[in-house]
Design a protein around this motif. Sequence first.
Motif, short mmCIF file in Angstrom:
data_model
loop_
_atom_site.label_atom_id
_atom_site.label_comp_id
_atom_site.label_asym_id
_atom_site.label_seq_id
_atom_site.Cartn_x
_atom_site.Cartn_y
_atom_site.Cartn_z
N TYR A 1 0.83 -1.21 0.00
CA TYR A 1 0.00 0.00 0.00
C TYR A 1 0.86 1.25 0.00
CZ TYR A 1 -3.89 -3.07 1.43
OH TYR A 1 -4.84 -4.05 1.49
N LEU A 2 1.88 1.28 0.86
CA LEU A 2 2.76 2.45 0.92
C LEU A 2 3.53 2.62 -0.38
CD1 LEU A 2 4.04 2.17 4.59
CD2 LEU A 2 2.35 3.78 3.68
N ILE B 1 1.82 7.62 -6.84
CA ILE B 1 0.70 8.43 -7.34
C ILE B 1 0.76 9.84 -6.76
CG2 ILE B 1 -0.77 6.41 -7.67
CD1 ILE B 1 -2.28 7.24 -5.11
N HIS B 2 0.03 10.72 -7.42
CA HIS B 2 -0.11 12.08 -6.90
C HIS B 2 -1.13 12.03 -5.76
CE1 HIS B 2 -0.49 16.38 -6.67
NE2 HIS B 2 -1.80 16.25 -6.79
N LEU B 3 -0.72 12.47 -4.58
CA LEU B 3 -1.61 12.43 -3.42
C LEU B 3 -2.35 13.75 -3.28
CD1 LEU B 3 0.87 10.76 -0.93
CD2 LEU B 3 -1.01 9.68 -2.15
N LEU C 1 6.15 8.33 3.98
CA LEU C 1 6.77 7.80 2.76
C LEU C 1 8.26 8.14 2.81
CD1 LEU C 1 4.04 8.85 0.16
CD2 LEU C 1 4.36 6.62 1.25
N LYS C 2 9.00 7.65 1.87
CA LYS C 2 10.45 7.87 1.88
C LYS C 2 10.81 9.35 1.93
CE LYS C 2 11.55 3.60 -0.48
NZ LYS C 2 11.92 2.97 -1.72
N ASN C 3 10.07 10.16 1.17
CA ASN C 3 10.44 11.57 1.03
C ASN C 3 9.57 12.55 1.80
OD1 ASN C 3 12.38 10.63 -0.70
ND2 ASN C 3 11.23 11.14 -2.55
N LYS C 4 8.46 12.06 2.39
CA LYS C 4 7.59 13.03 3.06
C LYS C 4 6.63 12.36 4.03
CE LYS C 4 4.76 13.12 -1.07
NZ LYS C 4 4.20 13.92 -2.12
N ASN C 5 6.17 13.18 4.97
CA ASN C 5 5.13 12.78 5.91
C ASN C 5 3.81 13.35 5.41
OD1 ASN C 5 7.26 11.83 7.40
ND2 ASN C 5 7.10 13.37 8.99
N ILE C 6 2.77 12.52 5.42
CA ILE C 6 1.46 12.93 4.94
C ILE C 6 0.50 12.93 6.12
CG2 ILE C 6 -0.41 12.39 3.33
CD1 ILE C 6 2.32 12.95 1.96
N PHE D 1 -6.94 5.79 0.11
CA PHE D 1 -6.35 5.41 1.39
C PHE D 1 -7.12 4.32 2.12
CE2 PHE D 1 -5.53 10.05 0.84
CZ PHE D 1 -4.21 9.92 0.47
N VAL D 2 -8.29 3.97 1.64
CA VAL D 2 -9.15 3.01 2.34
C VAL D 2 -8.44 1.68 2.64
CG1 VAL D 2 -11.25 1.62 2.10
CG2 VAL D 2 -11.32 4.08 1.68
N PRO D 3 -7.68 1.09 1.71
CA PRO D 3 -7.01 -0.17 2.08
C PRO D 3 -6.08 -0.04 3.28
CG PRO D 3 -6.96 0.14 -0.30
CD PRO D 3 -7.47 1.42 0.30
N LEU D 4 -5.33 1.05 3.35
CA LEU D 4 -4.42 1.26 4.47
C LEU D 4 -5.19 1.53 5.76
CD1 LEU D 4 -1.58 1.55 5.59
CD2 LEU D 4 -1.50 3.87 4.66
N ILE D 5 -6.21 2.35 5.69
CA ILE D 5 -7.04 2.63 6.87
C ILE D 5 -7.70 1.34 7.36
CG2 ILE D 5 -9.14 3.81 7.66
CD1 ILE D 5 -8.30 6.16 5.79
N ASN D 6 -8.24 0.56 6.43
CA ASN D 6 -8.89 -0.69 6.83
C ASN D 6 -7.90 -1.66 7.47
OD1 ASN D 6 -11.41 0.12 6.04
ND2 ASN D 6 -11.35 -0.94 4.08
N LEU D 7 -6.68 -1.72 6.98
CA LEU D 7 -5.66 -2.58 7.57
C LEU D 7 -5.47 -2.24 9.04
CD1 LEU D 7 -3.32 -4.72 7.07
CD2 LEU D 7 -1.86 -2.72 6.82
N MET D 8 -5.42 -0.96 9.35
CA MET D 8 -5.24 -0.54 10.74
C MET D 8 -6.48 -0.81 11.58
SD MET D 8 -2.99 2.94 10.58
CE MET D 8 -3.70 3.70 9.15
#
Length: 169
Positions: A103-104, A110-112, A135-140, A154-161
């Motif tokens: 996911y990360l 992609i453009h966030l 991410l490697k280059n930035k905090n979101i 972001f739903v897959p990552l949110i759902n994982l948590m």
Amino acid sequence: MERFSNITEALMNEAKIEIESFDIKDGEKIIAYFSEIPSISGFPYKIILVENSDGIVYARFRQWDTEYDFTRWDNGVYNLDRLRIITDEKILSQTESALLKEYLSQLEKIHLPENINKENVIILDSSLWKFGFILKNKNIDYTWKAATEDINVFVPLINLMREKYLDRI
């Protein structure tokens, strides 16, 4: 000396501080977080994903037990130093860790969106949601009450948590 208050806002501010207070050990780094701060009758919580120096990923959970505390404080005076905070820690399985990394990795390509807060709606009484990842280059970091459709990425990552603690939230 303990701090007491009859101001609900002071109570909520202390609850926010408490659910944010994770112990991060040496060699650990936060990968992602997700939190919900509902209206006063809800159960504020935060989940973080932490990776240790061995590459093991943990999900850590902190939640204010409002039901318990409000049964103790039936006279409207709150003890700000004795909130009941539920904590838990679970190791992500190898499958979950691989999904997280995938996911990360996808998010890096992609453009966030800069913002996922839908600002042209009126929300009278709702949760405040917060979500972030590194991410490697930035905090979101995102905050919203009503999300735009951009949240779908972001739903897959949110759902994982969230799936680690469905029994609590």
